[in-house]
Design a protein around this motif. Structure first.
Motif, PDB file in Angstrom:
ATOM      1  N   LEU A  26       0.530  -1.096  -0.069  1.00 39.19           N
ATOM      2  CA  LEU A  26      -0.134  -0.076   0.329  1.00 39.19           C
ATOM      3  C   LEU A  26       1.077   1.259   0.044  1.00 39.19           C
ATOM      4  O   LEU A  26       2.326   1.434   0.787  1.00 39.19           O
ATOM      5  CB  LEU A  26      -1.067   0.329   1.222  1.00 39.19           C
ATOM      6  CG  LEU A  26      -2.031   0.727   1.488  1.00 39.19           C
ATOM      7  CD1 LEU A  26      -2.946   0.723   0.577  1.00 39.19           C
ATOM      8  CD2 LEU A  26      -2.338   1.514   2.534  1.00 39.19           C
ATOM      9  N   LEU A  27       0.544   2.375  -0.922  1.00 37.76           N
ATOM     10  CA  LEU A  27       1.026   3.781  -0.669  1.00 37.76           C
ATOM     11  C   LEU A  27       0.201   4.179  -0.281  1.00 37.76           C
ATOM     12  O   LEU A  27      -0.434   4.910  -0.060  1.00 37.76           O
ATOM     13  CB  LEU A  27       1.451   4.240  -2.238  1.00 37.76           C
ATOM     14  CG  LEU A  27       1.977   2.763  -3.961  1.00 37.76           C
ATOM     15  CD1 LEU A  27       1.536   3.601  -4.850  1.00 37.76           C
ATOM     16  CD2 LEU A  27       3.403   2.389  -2.967  1.00 37.76           C
ATOM     17  N   VAL A  28       1.333   5.361   0.721  1.00 35.37           N
ATOM     18  CA  VAL A  28       0.762   6.327   1.466  1.00 35.37           C
ATOM     19  C   VAL A  28       2.233   7.568   0.541  1.00 35.37           C
ATOM     20  O   VAL A  28       3.781   7.652   0.647  1.00 35.37           O
ATOM     21  CB  VAL A  28       1.717   5.817   2.609  1.00 35.37           C
ATOM     22  CG1 VAL A  28       1.736   7.758   3.441  1.00 35.37           C
ATOM     23  CG2 VAL A  28       0.844   5.284   3.149  1.00 35.37           C
ATOM     24  N   ASP A  29       1.665   8.523  -0.182  1.00 26.68           N
ATOM     25  CA  ASP A  29       2.311   9.325  -0.859  1.00 26.68           C
ATOM     26  C   ASP A  29       3.639   9.041  -1.420  1.00 26.68           C
ATOM     27  O   ASP A  29       4.646   9.198  -1.195  1.00 26.68           O
ATOM     28  CB  ASP A  29       3.102  10.224   0.125  1.00 26.68           C
ATOM     29  CG  ASP A  29       2.423  11.953   0.912  1.00 26.68           C
ATOM     30  OD1 ASP A  29       1.231  12.258  -0.406  1.00 26.68           O
ATOM     31  OD2 ASP A  29       2.750  13.038   0.691  1.00 26.68           O
ATOM     32  N   GLY A  30       3.170   7.568  -2.191  1.00 26.53           N
ATOM     33  CA  GLY A  30       3.952   7.319  -3.238  1.00 26.53           C
ATOM     34  C   GLY A  30       4.991   6.479  -2.436  1.00 26.53           C
ATOM     35  O   GLY A  30       5.533   5.544  -3.441  1.00 26.53           O
ATOM     36  N   ALA A  31       5.023   6.126  -1.235  1.00 23.05           N
ATOM     37  CA  ALA A  31       6.192   4.886  -0.752  1.00 23.05           C
ATOM     38  C   ALA A  31       5.186   4.009  -0.136  1.00 23.05           C
ATOM     39  O   ALA A  31       4.472   3.874   0.518  1.00 23.05           O
ATOM     40  CB  ALA A  31       6.713   5.392   0.276  1.00 23.05           C
ATOM     41  N   SER A  32       5.710   2.668  -0.552  1.00 22.30           N
ATOM     42  CA  SER A  32       5.230   1.341  -0.055  1.00 22.30           C
ATOM     43  C   SER A  32       5.315   1.893   1.898  1.00 22.30           C
ATOM     44  O   SER A  32       5.936   1.576   2.071  1.00 22.30           O
ATOM     45  CB  SER A  32       5.307   0.214  -0.455  1.00 22.30           C
ATOM     46  OG  SER A  32       7.023   0.364   0.164  1.00 22.30           O
ATOM     47  N   HIS A  69      -5.089  12.451   5.609  1.00 21.71           N
ATOM     48  CA  HIS A  69      -5.515  13.152   4.596  1.00 21.71           C
ATOM     49  C   HIS A  69      -4.665  14.561   5.103  1.00 21.71           C
ATOM     50  O   HIS A  69      -4.584  15.148   6.368  1.00 21.71           O
ATOM     51  CB  HIS A  69      -7.015  13.404   4.891  1.00 21.71           C
ATOM     52  CG  HIS A  69      -7.952  14.901   3.814  1.00 21.71           C
ATOM     53  ND1 HIS A  69      -7.623  14.504   2.320  1.00 21.71           N
ATOM     54  CD2 HIS A  69      -7.405  16.265   4.197  1.00 21.71           C
ATOM     55  CE1 HIS A  69      -7.762  15.564   2.100  1.00 21.71           C
ATOM     56  NE2 HIS A  69      -7.882  16.113   2.790  1.00 21.71           N
ATOM     57  N   PRO A  70      -3.961  15.178   3.841  1.00 17.90           N
ATOM     58  CA  PRO A  70      -4.564  15.679   3.055  1.00 17.90           C
ATOM     59  C   PRO A  70      -2.742  14.646   2.192  1.00 17.90           C
ATOM     60  O   PRO A  70      -2.982  14.550   0.428  1.00 17.90           O
ATOM     61  CB  PRO A  70      -3.672  16.523   2.183  1.00 17.90           C
ATOM     62  CG  PRO A  70      -2.596  17.226   3.068  1.00 17.90           C
ATOM     63  CD  PRO A  70      -3.910  16.475   4.853  1.00 17.90           C
ATOM     64  N   LEU A  71      -2.475  13.789   2.545  1.00 17.92           N
ATOM     65  CA  LEU A  71      -1.325  12.186   2.232  1.00 17.92           C
ATOM     66  C   LEU A  71      -2.500  12.338   1.123  1.00 17.92           C
ATOM     67  O   LEU A  71      -3.537  11.108   1.656  1.00 17.92           O
ATOM     68  CB  LEU A  71      -0.266  12.214   3.575  1.00 17.92           C
ATOM     69  CG  LEU A  71       0.555  12.933   4.238  1.00 17.92           C
ATOM     70  CD1 LEU A  71       1.315  11.561   4.888  1.00 17.92           C
ATOM     71  CD2 LEU A  71       0.935  13.409   2.836  1.00 17.92           C
ATOM     72  N   THR A  72      -1.918  10.598   0.386  1.00 19.27           N
ATOM     73  CA  THR A  72      -2.195   9.981  -0.478  1.00 19.27           C
ATOM     74  C   THR A  72      -2.152   8.875  -0.256  1.00 19.27           C
ATOM     75  O   THR A  72      -1.149   8.692   0.231  1.00 19.27           O
ATOM     76  CB  THR A  72      -2.247  10.065  -2.272  1.00 19.27           C
ATOM     77  OG1 THR A  72      -0.851  10.067  -2.277  1.00 19.27           O
ATOM     78  CG2 THR A  72      -2.370  11.518  -2.724  1.00 19.27           C
TER      79      THR A  72
END
Length: 215
Positions: A26-32, A203-206
């Motif tokens: 799962l990615l959080v702000d583009g990092a797994s 939020h607001p991290l993806t």
């Protein structure tokens, strides 16, 4: 001198309640999550980081390589948590017998460097005779768990069907809780609702699955 700590992330689960997805991808702000956990550990001086991988090796091995995490391949696709613990203990006994061992499940999305730092500080300040430490949040036992080098070797000598919890039951006088109010130690990912809650929390991290494993 205090022994250094090595860490092993347990990431061999099926992720069946998440639609058959590897949680640590799962990615959080583009990092797994796998890479984020490794970064949090290394920020606290834990240089040796391994990961137990079962299914989804095609997805997780590249992430482990990118994060300089040593992979421990579990031969069984349907391995249990105890199976993963046993592999971690055996690998630790062979590669880092003079290190204490931090064991953590791979789906701890809120575990950051500050949460790891608090646990490590408590470990280093523990009273004599304590060989294992586990965070406890509002009565709920969490992760990571830290074992002394001695206790890791002892647990590795248990019968194959017994895991860390069994060792803790047998050695209660050598186990200490780390009382904390940090939800990072007990927040995990089991269901799509957990992922939705994580999106709200961060939020607001993806928060998103990689395109390669989207449903």
């Amino acid at each position: 001198m205090t022994p250094p700590i090595a860490a092993t992330i347990l990431a061999a689960g099926q992720g069946s309640r998440l639609g058959g997805r590897p949680k640590t991808a799962l990615l959080v702000d583009g990092a797994s999550l796998l890479e984020r956990l490794a970064a949090a550990l290394r920020a606290n001086g834990i240089a040796s980081v391994s990961v137990v991988i079962g299914p989804y090796a095609d997805i997780l091995l590249p992430l482990a390589a990118r994060g300089a995490i040593h992979p421990l391949a579990h031969p069984e696709r349907n391995s249990s948590l105890i199976d993963s613990q046993r592999l971690a203990l055996a690998a630790h006994a062979q590669a880092r017998p003079d290190h204490d061992l931090m064991l953590l499940v791979g789906d701890l999305p809120l575990l950051d460097s500050h949460a790891v730092q608090a646990l490590v500080r408590h470990w280093h300040a523990r009273p004599p005779g304590i060989d294992i430490l586990q965070p406890v949040v509002e009565g709920v036992r969490g992760h990571p768990v830290i074992l002394s080098a001695h206790s890791a070797a002892t647990a590795n000598g248990l019968p194959p069907e017994l895991g860390i919890r069994d060792w803790m039951q047998q050695q209660r006088d050598r186990v200490a809780p780390f009382p904390s109010d940090q939800r990072a130690y007990v927040t995990d990912l089991d269901t799509p609702e957990d992922v939705d809650a994580l999106r709200h929390t961060l939020h607001p991290l993806t928060v998103a699955w990689p395109a390669s494993i989207q449903a």
